[in-house]
Design a protein around this motif. Sequence first.
Motif, short mmCIF file in Angstrom:
data_model
loop_
_atom_site.label_atom_id
_atom_site.label_comp_id
_atom_site.label_asym_id
_atom_site.label_seq_id
_atom_site.Cartn_x
_atom_site.Cartn_y
_atom_site.Cartn_z
N LYS A 47 42.51 -8.68 37.14
CA LYS A 47 41.71 -9.78 36.40
C LYS A 47 40.78 -10.02 37.71
O LYS A 47 41.98 -10.28 38.69
N ASN A 48 39.90 -9.71 37.85
CA ASN A 48 39.12 -10.26 38.85
C ASN A 48 39.82 -11.63 39.91
O ASN A 48 40.21 -12.27 39.09
N THR A 49 40.11 -11.74 41.11
CA THR A 49 40.16 -13.48 41.25
C THR A 49 39.28 -13.72 41.83
O THR A 49 37.74 -13.79 41.71
N THR A 50 39.51 -14.83 41.31
CA THR A 50 38.51 -16.51 41.21
C THR A 50 38.47 -17.74 42.16
O THR A 50 39.66 -17.45 42.28
N ILE A 51 37.93 -18.14 42.70
CA ILE A 51 38.16 -19.43 43.54
C ILE A 51 36.53 -20.37 42.37
O ILE A 51 35.77 -19.86 42.04
N SER A 52 37.27 -21.81 43.19
CA SER A 52 36.27 -22.86 43.18
C SER A 52 36.12 -23.76 43.56
O SER A 52 36.93 -24.29 44.03
N PHE A 53 34.98 -24.01 43.92
CA PHE A 53 34.43 -25.76 45.00
C PHE A 53 33.96 -26.20 44.15
O PHE A 53 33.48 -25.95 43.16
N SER A 54 34.72 -27.76 43.75
CA SER A 54 34.01 -28.77 43.15
C SER A 54 32.96 -29.49 43.85
O SER A 54 32.06 -30.25 43.50
N ASP A 55 32.41 -29.14 45.14
CA ASP A 55 30.99 -29.45 45.70
C ASP A 55 30.49 -28.33 46.21
O ASP A 55 31.04 -27.28 46.46
N ASP A 56 29.42 -28.53 47.44
CA ASP A 56 28.68 -27.34 47.45
C ASP A 56 29.60 -26.88 48.65
O ASP A 56 29.62 -28.44 49.68
N VAL A 57 29.15 -25.94 49.51
CA VAL A 57 30.68 -25.74 50.66
C VAL A 57 29.46 -25.38 51.81
O VAL A 57 28.29 -24.39 50.83
N MET A 58 29.47 -25.02 53.14
CA MET A 58 28.69 -24.19 53.81
C MET A 58 29.90 -22.82 54.61
O MET A 58 30.65 -22.73 54.59
N ILE A 59 29.49 -21.54 53.92
CA ILE A 59 30.40 -20.41 54.46
C ILE A 59 29.27 -19.65 55.92
O ILE A 59 27.91 -18.90 54.83
#
Length: 278
Positions: free
Chosen positions: A72-84
């Motif tokens: 299954k596709n890899t997932t990532i989660s952030f609990s806050d808005d981030v800058m990338i």
Amino acid sequence: MKKILLVALAFATVQFSSAQVETPQPSPASKMEQKVGLTDVTVNYSRPGVKGRTIFGDLVPYGKVWRTGANKNTTISFSDDVMIGGKELKAGEYALFTKPNAGSWDIYFYTDTNNWGAPRKWDDAKVALTTTAKVEKLPFNVETFMILITNIKTNGASLEFVWENVMVEVPFTVPTDKKAVANIEKVMAGPSANDYFDSATFYYDNGKDINKAKMWIEKAVELSDKPRFWYIHTQALIYKKAGDKKAAKKAAERSLALAKEAKYDAYIKKNEDLLKTL
């Protein structure tokens, strides 16, 4: 006898069909959780191995979208808005797709997280953020694919992809300063209306100092942005218990009016019943 044998055979068939053989997965699942500053970051992915194969440019072709792992596709989660890469990525969970090339990778944060591998039909409208990172060659081989969070500092960290003799690093920043200052200012400003309300309710419910409960419920009402009928109903109950029936009646009438305005039947009845006792 024949009937008994048939029953026994049926039972054996059910037992056999419900059995499950558990064997090691070729690309085992992994979950990484890391707090960066005050932000929670979670990555879910599967970890394929090199197993004597050529990976990048062969098993994982250059210039094509890759699931960034296996299964299954890899997932990532952030609990806050981030800058990338100088761009904002809103808090939430994303599928993490990449497009490897010899000198750099494109990294995609995709809003549809339910894909087995890459999406059958790529939808640019679902790409929340794209960034590019250069490839660093390692002087050794890494057998099992890894996603790491490294270089952890108060205000940011790096997301790293490591496999075969390749490492790709994607720095990101988190809003630690903003959150910490907001938390400090909130605490230093003193208790909130909810804090006063909860404290007053606890004292009232548990037969503790009713004068303290009275002081705290008054503070809760005072700090409220707009009148809350359940606050004022509790205020009426506390006034009654404190022996001030006049103030209790006034508060109950106010709560009743607000409950009727909100069309909240439960508190309309509660206040009407309370007023009958005053």
